[in-house]
Design a protein around this motif. Structure first.
Motif, PDB file in Angstrom:
ATOM      1  N   ASP A 188       4.798  24.581 -13.678  1.00  0.00           N
ATOM      2  CA  ASP A 188       3.658  25.157 -12.948  1.00  0.00           C
ATOM      3  C   ASP A 188       3.182  24.182 -11.876  1.00  0.00           C
ATOM      4  N   VAL A 189       3.158  22.895 -12.248  1.00  0.00           N
ATOM      5  CA  VAL A 189       2.616  21.864 -11.352  1.00  0.00           C
ATOM      6  C   VAL A 189       3.514  20.633 -11.400  1.00  0.00           C
ATOM      7  N   VAL A 190       3.737  20.016 -10.234  1.00  0.00           N
ATOM      8  CA  VAL A 190       4.455  18.734 -10.183  1.00  0.00           C
ATOM      9  C   VAL A 190       3.597  17.772  -9.365  1.00  0.00           C
ATOM     10  N   ALA A 191       3.312  16.598  -9.928  1.00  0.00           N
ATOM     11  CA  ALA A 191       2.481  15.606  -9.238  1.00  0.00           C
ATOM     12  C   ALA A 191       3.344  14.413  -8.831  1.00  0.00           C
ATOM     13  N   VAL A 192       3.236  14.033  -7.553  1.00  0.00           N
ATOM     14  CA  VAL A 192       4.134  13.031  -6.967  1.00  0.00           C
ATOM     15  C   VAL A 192       3.318  11.987  -6.192  1.00  0.00           C
ATOM     16  N   CYS A 193       3.580  10.713  -6.429  1.00  0.00           N
ATOM     17  CA  CYS A 193       2.911   9.657  -5.654  1.00  0.00           C
ATOM     18  C   CYS A 193       3.399   9.725  -4.206  1.00  0.00           C
ATOM     19  N   CYS A 194       2.494   9.509  -3.263  1.00  0.00           N
ATOM     20  CA  CYS A 194       2.861   9.661  -1.847  1.00  0.00           C
ATOM     21  C   CYS A 194       2.438   8.443  -1.024  1.00  0.00           C
ATOM     22  N   GLY A 195       3.392   7.903  -0.258  1.00  0.00           N
ATOM     23  CA  GLY A 195       3.095   6.816   0.685  1.00  0.00           C
ATOM     24  C   GLY A 195       3.383   7.347   2.083  1.00  0.00           C
ATOM     25  N   GLY A 196       4.587   7.028   2.605  1.00  0.00           N
ATOM     26  CA  GLY A 196       5.000   7.608   3.889  1.00  0.00           C
ATOM     27  C   GLY A 196       5.398   9.059   3.748  1.00  0.00           C
ATOM     28  N   GLY A 219       0.869  16.003  -3.699  1.00  0.00           N
ATOM     29  CA  GLY A 219       1.052  14.602  -3.375  1.00  0.00           C
ATOM     30  C   GLY A 219      -0.218  13.863  -3.760  1.00  0.00           C
ATOM     31  N   VAL A 220      -0.062  12.627  -4.214  1.00  0.00           N
ATOM     32  CA  VAL A 220      -1.237  11.836  -4.602  1.00  0.00           C
ATOM     33  C   VAL A 220      -1.239  10.530  -3.813  1.00  0.00           C
ATOM     34  N   GLU A 221      -2.338  10.292  -3.114  1.00  0.00           N
ATOM     35  CA  GLU A 221      -2.473   9.079  -2.301  1.00  0.00           C
ATOM     36  C   GLU A 221      -3.717   8.308  -2.723  1.00  0.00           C
ATOM     37  N   PRO A 222      -3.723   6.995  -2.459  1.00  0.00           N
ATOM     38  CA  PRO A 222      -4.950   6.227  -2.685  1.00  0.00           C
ATOM     39  C   PRO A 222      -5.995   6.580  -1.614  1.00  0.00           C
ATOM     40  N   GLU A 223      -7.271   6.529  -1.991  1.00  0.00           N
ATOM     41  CA  GLU A 223      -8.336   6.844  -1.016  1.00  0.00           C
ATOM     42  C   GLU A 223      -8.241   5.954   0.224  1.00  0.00           C
ATOM     43  N   GLY A 224      -7.880   4.684   0.009  1.00  0.00           N
ATOM     44  CA  GLY A 224      -7.853   3.735   1.130  1.00  0.00           C
ATOM     45  C   GLY A 224      -6.563   3.778   1.942  1.00  0.00           C
ATOM     46  N   ALA A 225      -5.653   4.654   1.590  1.00  0.00           N
ATOM     47  CA  ALA A 225      -4.369   4.729   2.304  1.00  0.00           C
ATOM     48  C   ALA A 225      -3.912   6.183   2.313  1.00  0.00           C
ATOM     49  N   CYS A 226      -4.713   7.025   2.963  1.00  0.00           N
ATOM     50  CA  CYS A 226      -4.495   8.477   2.829  1.00  0.00           C
ATOM     51  C   CYS A 226      -3.930   9.080   4.114  1.00  0.00           C
ATOM     52  N   THR A 227      -2.821   8.512   4.596  1.00  0.00           N
ATOM     53  CA  THR A 227      -2.252   8.983   5.864  1.00  0.00           C
ATOM     54  C   THR A 227      -1.760  10.430   5.789  1.00  0.00           C
ATOM     55  N   MET A 228      -1.141  10.815   4.674  1.00  0.00           N
ATOM     56  CA  MET A 228      -0.623  12.197   4.590  1.00  0.00           C
ATOM     57  C   MET A 228      -1.789  13.180   4.450  1.00  0.00           C
ATOM     58  N   TYR A 229      -2.810  12.781   3.713  1.00  0.00           N
ATOM     59  CA  TYR A 229      -4.017  13.612   3.562  1.00  0.00           C
ATOM     60  C   TYR A 229      -4.626  13.896   4.944  1.00  0.00           C
ATOM     61  N   MET A 240      -3.221   4.969  10.211  1.00  0.00           N
ATOM     62  CA  MET A 240      -4.557   4.425   9.919  1.00  0.00           C
ATOM     63  C   MET A 240      -4.391   2.991   9.388  1.00  0.00           C
ATOM     64  N   ASP A 241      -5.479   2.249   9.372  1.00  0.00           N
ATOM     65  CA  ASP A 241      -5.464   0.937   8.714  1.00  0.00           C
ATOM     66  C   ASP A 241      -5.577   1.205   7.228  1.00  0.00           C
ATOM     67  N   THR A 242      -4.578   0.805   6.472  1.00  0.00           N
ATOM     68  CA  THR A 242      -4.574   1.152   5.052  1.00  0.00           C
ATOM     69  C   THR A 242      -4.900  -0.062   4.182  1.00  0.00           C
ATOM     70  N   LYS A 243      -5.499   0.227   3.025  1.00  0.00           N
ATOM     71  CA  LYS A 243      -5.780  -0.850   2.071  1.00  0.00           C
ATOM     72  C   LYS A 243      -5.786  -0.235   0.678  1.00  0.00           C
ATOM     73  N   SER A 244      -4.921  -0.731  -0.197  1.00  0.00           N
ATOM     74  CA  SER A 244      -4.907  -0.240  -1.583  1.00  0.00           C
ATOM     75  C   SER A 244      -4.163  -1.228  -2.464  1.00  0.00           C
ATOM     76  N   ILE A 245      -4.532  -1.217  -3.736  1.00  0.00           N
ATOM     77  CA  ILE A 245      -3.785  -2.013  -4.710  1.00  0.00           C
ATOM     78  C   ILE A 245      -2.358  -1.490  -4.837  1.00  0.00           C
ATOM     79  N   ALA A 246      -2.170  -0.209  -4.510  1.00  0.00           N
ATOM     80  CA  ALA A 246      -0.833   0.398  -4.566  1.00  0.00           C
ATOM     81  C   ALA A 246      -0.152   0.181  -3.218  1.00  0.00           C
ATOM     82  N   SER A 247       0.439  -0.998  -3.028  1.00  0.00           N
ATOM     83  CA  SER A 247       0.937  -1.352  -1.691  1.00  0.00           C
ATOM     84  C   SER A 247       2.075  -0.431  -1.241  1.00  0.00           C
ATOM     85  N   GLY A 248       2.863   0.093  -2.178  1.00  0.00           N
ATOM     86  CA  GLY A 248       3.958   1.006  -1.816  1.00  0.00           C
ATOM     87  C   GLY A 248       3.439   2.327  -1.264  1.00  0.00           C
TER      88      GLY A 248
END
Ligand SMILES: Cc1ncc(COP(=O)(O)O)c(C=O)c1O
Length: 334
Positions: A188-196, A219-229, A240-248
Motif C-alpha cells: 500500500d505504501v513504500v517509504a524511501v529516504c531522499c537526498g538528490g 520520499g522522506v527528507e530532513p527538514e534542513g535539507a529538503c531540496t526535493m520537497y 538550497m543551503d542544506t544542513k542535516s545530521i543525515a549528510s547523505g
C-alpha cells in the motif's frame, strides 16, 4: 536500451522521464543481479512489533539495504553504471559518502582509474577507506568541488559519474523496487529516504511502471535539507543551503532526472527533523539494526506519523544504509 539512446544521454545529459521504461529497468535489474560486484537481494523482514511496538498499527516490512554490499543501496546503481561504461575507463566523481565507497569498490574491481573529489569537511577516515581501494582522493573546499571535477574532465580527460542524477544509476537503483514487489506484490505504501532523489526515482519508477497504480510512494527528507520537497512546490529542481545530521540526504540540489521521475511517480515528499532521525537510529539500534542517519529517515517518518493513512496498511520501509561508526552512534539518545 539502444546504443543511440544511451549515447545521447551520456553525452549531453538530456535523458527525460520518458526514456525510463519498464524494459530498460528490467535490463538493468539483470545487470545488477549478475554483477561481478556481488550485489545481494537484501532481506525484507517484518518489523518485530512484539519487542518494540510502534505507535501506528500497520504491517511494516523493513528492507535491509544496510546489509547490502558496501553497506548501502548505492552499489546497485554503481553496478549498472560501470557495466555500461568502457572497461578500464578513467572516472571522476564527487562524494563524501556512500556513493564514493561503492564507486571506489567498483573502480578497483573493473581496473578503472578512479578519482573522488571530496569536501575537506568530510571525515579523514572516509578518504582513507576510499584510497584503500586504489582510488585517488582530492579534498577541496566545498565551493570548489565542481571546479575541480570540471578540471578533471577537461584537462585530464576523465568521465564524470554523477552520484544521483544519472540514468544508469537510477535504473540500477530500480532493482530495489523490483525486489520489494517480489517479496510483497501489492504494497500500500513504500517509504524511501531522499537526498538528490536517485533512489526514490528508481524505486518509484520500478513500482509504478510494474503496474502498481495504487501503491503510494513517499520520499522522506530532513527538514534542513529538503531540496526535493521544495522542487515539488516550485515545479522545478531547486538548490538550497542544506544542513542535516543525515549528510547523505543533504546534497545542495535535487537532480533533474530524479525530480522528473519523482514528480511523475512519487506521491509526495514528507519531512523529518534531525531529532526524529536521531531517535530512529537509536530505536533501530535497540532492535539490533545498525542504520546510519541517512538510512533511517524513512523509518523516522513512519514512527512519527508523517505519512498519511497508514492504519491497517502493508507498508515497506527501506533502510537504505548502515555506514555509521561506533563513535558516531555514541551521539544518539538511549
Ligand atoms: C544511506 C543513504 N540513503 C539515501 C540516500 C539518498 O540517495 P539519493 O541521493 O539517490 O536520493 C543516500 C545518499 O547518499 C544514502 O547514503
Amino acid at each position: 536500451m539502444s546504443t543511440e539512446l544511451h549515447e545521447k544521454g551520456r553525452v549531453d545529459g538530456k535523458m527525460s522521464a520518458d526514456d525510463v521504461t519498464l524494459g530498460l529497468l528490467r535490463e538493468a535489474r539483470e545487470t545488477v543481479r549478475s554483477s561481478p560486484l556481488g550485489v545481494i537481494n537484501t532481506p525484507m523482514i517484518p518489523w518485530c512489533q512484539t519487542t518494540l511496538p510502534l505507535s501506528v498499527s500497520c504491517n511494516v516490512q523493513i528492507k535491509l539495504e544496510n546489509m547490502q554490499k558496501t553497506g548501502s543501496f548505492k552499489i546497485r546503481g554503481v553496478a549498472n553504471q560501470f557495466a555500461r561504461r568502457p572497461k578500464g575507463g578513467r572516472f571522476v566523481t564527487m562524494s563524501a559518502g556512500n556513493y564514493g565507497k561503492s564507486f571506489a569498490y567498483a573502480s578497483k574491481h573493473y581496473g578503472s582509474m578512479g578519482k573522488v573529489v571530496m569536501p575537506e569537511t568530510a571525515p579523514e577516515s572516509r578518504s582513507v577507506l576510499i584510497q584503500s581501494f586504489g582510488v585517488e582522493v582530492e579534498r577541496v573546499p566545498t565551493s570548489c568541488l565542481m571546479n575541480v571535477v570540471n578540471r578533471c574532465v577537461h584537462e585530464d580527460n576523465m568521465s564524470f559519474l554523477h552520484s544521483y542524477d544519472d540514468l544508469d544509476l537510477i535504473a540500477g537503483h530500480a532493482s530495489l523496487g523490483m525486489e520489494v514487489l517480489e517479496a510483497m506484490p501489492e504494497p500500500d505504501v513504500v517509504a524511501v529516504c531522499c537526498g538528490g532523489g536517485g533512489l526514490l526515482a528508481g524505486v518509484a519508477a520500478a513500482i509504478k511502471l510494474s503496474g502498481r497504480d495504487k501503491t503510494r510512494i513517499y520520499g522522506v527528507e530532513p527538514e534542513g535539507a529538503c531540496t526535493m520537497y521544495k522542487s515539488f512546490i516550485e515545479k522545478k529542481p531547486v538548490a538550497m543551503d542544506t544542513k542535516s545530521i543525515a549528510s547523505g540526504l543533504a546534497p545542495p540540489f535535487a537532480g533533474r532526472l530524479p525530480y522528473e521521475l519523482c514528480q511523475r511517480y512519487a506521491e509526495e515528499i514528507v519531512l523529518v527533523s534531525d531529532e526524529e532521525i536521531k531517535a530512529a537510529v537509536s530505536t533501530l539500534y535497540g532492535s539490533g539494526l545498525v542504520v546510519e542517519p541517512s538510512g533511517s529517515a524513512a523509518f523516522a517518518a513512519i514512527v512519527n506519523n508523517k505519512i498519511p493513512e497508514l492504519e491497517g496498511k502493508n507498508v515497506v520501509c527501506i533502510l537504505s544504509g548502515g555506514n555509521v561508526g561506533k563513535d558516531e552512534l555514541g551521539d544518539f539518545p538511549d
